[in-house]
Design an enzyme around this catalytic site. Structure first.
Site, PDB file in Angstrom:
ATOM      1  N   CYS A  33      68.007 -78.858 -90.692  1.00 18.22           N
ATOM      2  CA  CYS A  33      67.970 -79.903 -91.659  1.00 18.22           C
ATOM      3  C   CYS A  33      67.826 -79.630 -93.205  1.00 18.22           C
ATOM      4  CB  CYS A  33      66.505 -80.606 -91.461  1.00 18.22           C
ATOM      5  SG  CYS A  33      65.298 -79.218 -91.337  1.00 18.22           S
ATOM      6  N   ASP A  35      65.326 -77.705 -94.588  1.00 18.04           N
ATOM      7  CA  ASP A  35      63.984 -77.688 -94.935  1.00 18.04           C
ATOM      8  C   ASP A  35      63.775 -76.196 -95.073  1.00 18.04           C
ATOM      9  OD1 ASP A  35      63.894 -80.381 -95.086  1.00 18.04           O
ATOM     10  OD2 ASP A  35      62.613 -80.662 -93.417  1.00 18.04           O
ATOM     11  N   CYS A  58      59.574 -81.686 -93.120  1.00 19.77           N
ATOM     12  CA  CYS A  58      59.022 -82.735 -92.925  1.00 19.77           C
ATOM     13  C   CYS A  58      57.043 -82.702 -92.210  1.00 19.77           C
ATOM     14  CB  CYS A  58      59.774 -83.310 -91.645  1.00 19.77           C
ATOM     15  SG  CYS A  58      59.450 -82.094 -90.142  1.00 19.77           S
ATOM     16  N   CYS A 102      61.502 -78.294 -85.764  1.00 22.86           N
ATOM     17  CA  CYS A 102      60.769 -78.054 -86.934  1.00 22.86           C
ATOM     18  C   CYS A 102      59.791 -77.029 -86.732  1.00 22.86           C
ATOM     19  CB  CYS A 102      59.915 -79.627 -87.256  1.00 22.86           C
ATOM     20  SG  CYS A 102      61.212 -80.763 -87.378  1.00 22.86           S
TER      21      CYS A 102
HETATM   22 FE1  FES Z   1      63.278 -80.278 -91.369  1.00 18.39          FE
HETATM   23 FE2  FES Z   1      61.429 -81.053 -89.630  1.00 18.39          FE
HETATM   24  S1  FES Z   1      62.933 -82.141 -90.060  1.00 18.39           S
HETATM   25  S2  FES Z   1      61.791 -79.134 -90.547  1.00 18.39           S
END
Ligand code: FES
Length: 127
Positions: A33, A35, A58, A102
């Protein structure tokens, strides 16, 4: 969809922030993702005495990181390395399958911070 524990750690995350005088810092990104998670640790006599995290992630990433910091604090480095994302999600009463990736961020960030601490220690020993 989320357990009460996940919601609690998402709404009141523990150990958020940075440690200016950290002994180890780990930064990792989630390939799925994009992140990002940053973990800071203080280490004394092989024990993690303090830990903080910051994330552009998230809600599930925030909740798992919060729980992971609580689980590694006070542990030896070897014990902390054994805290898996599975153990963290179990402590949170589970995550929806689509959000399991995640929880990997927290585990990897702890490992990266410990690796950084060990690398710094080696450098110091060579000086
Ligand atoms: Fe990226 Fe959860 S969607 S860490």
């Amino acid at each position: 969809m989320y357990s009460d524990k996940v919601m609690d750690h998402f709404n009141n995350p523990r150990n958020v922030g940075a440690l200016a005088d950290a002994d180890g810092v780990g930064e990792v990104g989630n390939a799925r993702c994009g992140d990002i998670m940053k973990m800071y640790i203080k280490v004394k006599d092989n024990i993690i005495t303090d830990v903080r995290f910051k994330t552009f992630g998230c809600g599930a990433a925030i909740a798992t990181s919060s729980m992971a910091t609580e689980m590694v604090k006070g542990k030896t480095l070897e014990e902390a390395l054994k805290v898996s994302n599975k153990a963290v999600t179990e402590a949170l009463d589970g995550l929806p399958p689509a959000k399991m990736h995640c929880s990997v961020l927290a585990e990897e960030a702890v490992r990266a911070a410990i690796a950084d601490y060990k690398a710094r220690l080696e450098l110091k020993e060579k000086e």
